[in-house]
Scaffold this motif. Structure first.
Motif, PDB file in Angstrom:
ATOM      1  N   PRO A 184       0.838  -1.213   0.000  1.00  0.00           N
ATOM      2  CA  PRO A 184       0.000   0.000   0.000  1.00  0.00           C
ATOM      3  C   PRO A 184       0.870   1.260   0.000  1.00  0.00           C
ATOM      4  O   PRO A 184       1.872   1.352   0.704  1.00  0.00           O
ATOM      5  N   GLY A 185       0.460   2.212  -0.820  1.00  0.00           N
ATOM      6  CA  GLY A 185       1.203   3.462  -0.923  1.00  0.00           C
ATOM      7  C   GLY A 185       1.067   4.027  -2.320  1.00  0.00           C
ATOM      8  O   GLY A 185       0.285   3.552  -3.170  1.00  0.00           O
ATOM      9  N   TRP A 186       1.865   5.061  -2.589  1.00  0.00           N
ATOM     10  CA  TRP A 186       1.762   5.744  -3.886  1.00  0.00           C
ATOM     11  C   TRP A 186       2.273   4.900  -5.044  1.00  0.00           C
ATOM     12  O   TRP A 186       1.848   5.082  -6.189  1.00  0.00           O
ATOM     13  N   LYS A 187       3.196   3.980  -4.806  1.00  0.00           N
ATOM     14  CA  LYS A 187       3.652   3.110  -5.899  1.00  0.00           C
ATOM     15  C   LYS A 187       2.505   2.249  -6.410  1.00  0.00           C
ATOM     16  O   LYS A 187       2.317   2.083  -7.625  1.00  0.00           O
ATOM     17  N   LEU A 227      -3.103   9.865 -23.404  1.00  0.00           N
ATOM     18  CA  LEU A 227      -3.785   9.822 -22.104  1.00  0.00           C
ATOM     19  C   LEU A 227      -2.804   9.808 -20.944  1.00  0.00           C
ATOM     20  O   LEU A 227      -3.039  10.449 -19.907  1.00  0.00           O
ATOM     21  N   ILE A 228      -1.691   9.085 -21.074  1.00  0.00           N
ATOM     22  CA  ILE A 228      -0.760   8.985 -19.960  1.00  0.00           C
ATOM     23  C   ILE A 228      -0.044  10.311 -19.722  1.00  0.00           C
ATOM     24  O   ILE A 228       0.231  10.692 -18.567  1.00  0.00           O
ATOM     25  N   TRP A 229       0.234  11.076 -20.787  1.00  0.00           N
ATOM     26  CA  TRP A 229       0.859  12.385 -20.595  1.00  0.00           C
ATOM     27  C   TRP A 229      -0.136  13.370 -19.975  1.00  0.00           C
ATOM     28  O   TRP A 229       0.249  14.203 -19.134  1.00  0.00           O
ATOM     29  N   MET A 230      -1.398  13.295 -20.374  1.00  0.00           N
ATOM     30  CA  MET A 230      -2.405  14.143 -19.734  1.00  0.00           C
ATOM     31  C   MET A 230      -2.525  13.810 -18.241  1.00  0.00           C
ATOM     32  O   MET A 230      -2.609  14.704 -17.385  1.00  0.00           O
ATOM     33  N   THR A 231      -2.509  12.508 -17.936  1.00  0.00           N
ATOM     34  CA  THR A 231      -2.583  12.088 -16.538  1.00  0.00           C
ATOM     35  C   THR A 231      -1.372  12.577 -15.744  1.00  0.00           C
ATOM     36  O   THR A 231      -1.498  13.018 -14.590  1.00  0.00           O
ATOM     37  N   MET A 282      -1.358  14.966 -12.466  1.00  0.00           N
ATOM     38  CA  MET A 282      -0.802  14.503 -11.199  1.00  0.00           C
ATOM     39  C   MET A 282       0.285  15.446 -10.695  1.00  0.00           C
ATOM     40  O   MET A 282       0.422  15.667  -9.485  1.00  0.00           O
ATOM     41  N   ARG A 283       1.086  15.994 -11.588  1.00  0.00           N
ATOM     42  CA  ARG A 283       2.132  16.910 -11.157  1.00  0.00           C
ATOM     43  C   ARG A 283       1.565  18.238 -10.654  1.00  0.00           C
ATOM     44  O   ARG A 283       2.224  18.954  -9.902  1.00  0.00           O
ATOM     45  N   GLU A 284       0.347  18.570 -11.053  1.00  0.00           N
ATOM     46  CA  GLU A 284      -0.289  19.791 -10.574  1.00  0.00           C
ATOM     47  C   GLU A 284      -0.939  19.606  -9.205  1.00  0.00           C
ATOM     48  O   GLU A 284      -1.013  20.537  -8.403  1.00  0.00           O
ATOM     49  N   VAL A 285      -1.418  18.376  -8.958  1.00  0.00           N
ATOM     50  CA  VAL A 285      -2.189  18.170  -7.724  1.00  0.00           C
ATOM     51  C   VAL A 285      -1.387  17.464  -6.631  1.00  0.00           C
ATOM     52  O   VAL A 285      -1.848  17.383  -5.494  1.00  0.00           O
ATOM     53  N   ARG A 320       5.513  11.434  -6.408  1.00  0.00           N
ATOM     54  CA  ARG A 320       4.365  10.530  -6.394  1.00  0.00           C
ATOM     55  C   ARG A 320       3.839  10.203  -7.798  1.00  0.00           C
ATOM     56  O   ARG A 320       2.845   9.499  -7.913  1.00  0.00           O
ATOM     57  N   SER A 321       4.484  10.761  -8.811  1.00  0.00           N
ATOM     58  CA  SER A 321       4.098  10.448 -10.203  1.00  0.00           C
ATOM     59  C   SER A 321       5.283   9.928 -11.002  1.00  0.00           C
ATOM     60  O   SER A 321       5.289   9.989 -12.234  1.00  0.00           O
ATOM     61  N   TYR A 322       6.289   9.398 -10.300  1.00  0.00           N
ATOM     62  CA  TYR A 322       7.499   8.932 -10.979  1.00  0.00           C
ATOM     63  C   TYR A 322       7.199   7.764 -11.920  1.00  0.00           C
ATOM     64  O   TYR A 322       7.626   7.742 -13.084  1.00  0.00           O
TER      65      TYR A 322
END
Length: 454
Positions: free
Chosen positions: A32-35, A93-97, A101-104, A109-111
């Motif tokens: 459990p976690g961000w990964k 889609l993955i670049w939009m995501t 994620m980098r904004e929020v 956590r988005s590595y």
């Protein structure tokens, strides 16, 4: 035997190490976690890309069917894009995501999402670049090889993989052949072949438009250019990955001697093709007759000549047959062709008038040259007709020979009918005998009729 077993220990240790690291990485991702959240986000994007691909591909196919007026190369690339919509949708889609994620949240956590976006984009670029390789098998090798390469590169385990693949090798003295060398050679040769293909296509296009070079020489130059570029790409690819070409040269010489005996016909056709291109005896566009085949030359290849007849059939004639056989080239040195037709008229018609009418009829037919007037001569006295030959010249045999002969015959028919000239034909008289008709003497010669009382 013991030495062989010991030699396998480093390989087993390497496999065990790689397997252990992969298992540890998988367990770490499932904690459990961000990964774990990033893995779930990547899987969700994959599912969304798959659904979007199905929806967009169907509509794109319907739209492409309406684009009948577009050039073929544009339609071909539209098909290529449609077949790769899955990778395109995933990358978008993955670049939009990732941007969201980098904004929020924090960048750390988005590595994994960023890594997936980079690898997905690299896969998309590789899938388009691999289309430059024409051979389907070699294209798959290049495609999968580059996919694996960019994946290992961005995961940071490229060096370890190289060491592992290089350990899977066969060694005979100084000869070292590893799995890494084979894969690298196939990928490098495929890329070089693609570059050679693009360069050959561009150069061939320029040579084909050069009117100062004869058609046969254009074909010869293009063929030589293809041989040089593709052979250079092959040997350069082998040299690049570290293969020793000295031994290959000796081996190729021995193989060449064996193939020379086993492939005499193939070599003969190749040499004959070069001779045909050099002496310019035939070239694309010529009208030739070989045996019973009459048609136009479409293309000159290294092994055969493509000839298309008037009925749409395409004959592939080996080059050797054109060198050793009798070939009639109707447009070799010039395009003037003389045709002969034969006819007969009745003995009651004036031969001088017949000749005059026949010449006038032929001269008035389209495609018959006026600069070389037709001539008509008597060639003999037949059983029921006076026989003539009518000779005339045409300048465009590529438009057909049978049709011009038919037009001249039709002109003769009309002219003879208008001037009362008759064309005789054999006639037979059949006599029907009834039952009361006298029968002929059926006795055989040399036999006397018997006298009563003998």
């Amino acid at each position: 035997m013991d030495e062989d077993i010991l030699d396998t220990f480093p390989l087993r240790e390497e496999i065990a190490r790689v397997t252990g690291e992969a298992a540890a990485f998988a367990i770490d991702l499932l904690r459990p976690g961000w990964k774990l959240w990033q893995v779930l986000i990547i899987l969700a994007v994959l599912l969304a890309a798959w659904l979007l691909r199905g929806w967009a591909a169907e509509r794109m196919t319907h739209w492409m069917r309406t684009q009948t007026g577009r050039p073929k190369w544009q339609l071909r690339w539209l098909v290529i894009v449609r077949n790769r919509l899955g990778l395109v949708c995933f990358a978008a889609l993955i670049w939009m995501t990732l941007l969201i994620m980098r904004e929020v949240t924090w960048p750390s956590r988005s590595y994994l999402v960023g890594l997936a976006a980079t690898i997905g984009t690299a896969w998309m670029v590789v899938s388009f670049v691999a289309r430059l390789v024409r051979n389907p098998f070699l294209r798959k090798i290049v495609n999968w090889g580059l996919w694996i390469y960019v994946t290992l590169f961005y995961l940071g385990i490229l060096d370890e993989t190289k060491v592992f693949l290089d350990s899977l090798a066969i060694e005979f003295g100084d000869f070292h052949l590893s799995v890494l060398g084979i894969i690298t050679a196939l990928v490098v040769i495929g890329v070089l072949f693609a570059m050679a293909r693009v360069l050959t296509k561009a150069t061939s296009s320029r040579i084909s438009r050069n009117e100062d070079i004869s058609p046969s020489m254009r074909v010869l130059v293009v063929k030589l250019l293809q041989i040089v570029l593709y052979a250079g790409a092959f040997f350069l690819g082998l040299k690049w990955v570290g293969f020793d070409l000295t031994g290959l040269a000796v081996l190729s010489g021995a193989i060449g001697v064996g193939l020379g005996f086993g492939l005499q016909k193939v070599v003969s056709n190749l040499v004959s093709g070069v001779i045909i291109l050099l002496d310019k005896s035939i070239k694309p566009g010529d009208v030739i007759t070989i045996g019973d085949t009459f048609g136009w030359i479409n293309a000159l290849t290294a092994r055969y000549v493509s000839i298309t007849t008037r009925d749409g059939r395409e004959y592939l004639v080996p080059n050797e047959d054109l060198i050793t056989g009798l070939v009639v080239n109707w447009s070799h040195s010039n395009s003037l062709v003389r045709l002969d037709i034969f006819f007969g008229t009745s003995y009651g018609d004036d031969p001088h008038e017949v000749r005059r009418i026949a010449i006038a009829a032929a001269a008035g037919t389209e495609r018959v040259l006026s600069s070389k007037p037709p001539v008509c001569h008597i060639v003999g006295f037949g059983d029921s007709s006076v026989n003539y030959i009518l000779r005339f010249w045409i300048i465009n045999p590529t438009e057909g020979l049978t049709n011009i002969r038919g037009n001249v015959y039709l002109a003769l028919w009309d002219a003879f009918k208008a001037n009362g000239i008759s064309i005789p034909f054999p006639q037979r008289e059949v006599r029907m005998l009834g039952e009361g008709a006298p029968q002929g003497d059926t006795k055989r010669p040399g036999h006397s009729t018997p006298v009563p009382g003998d």
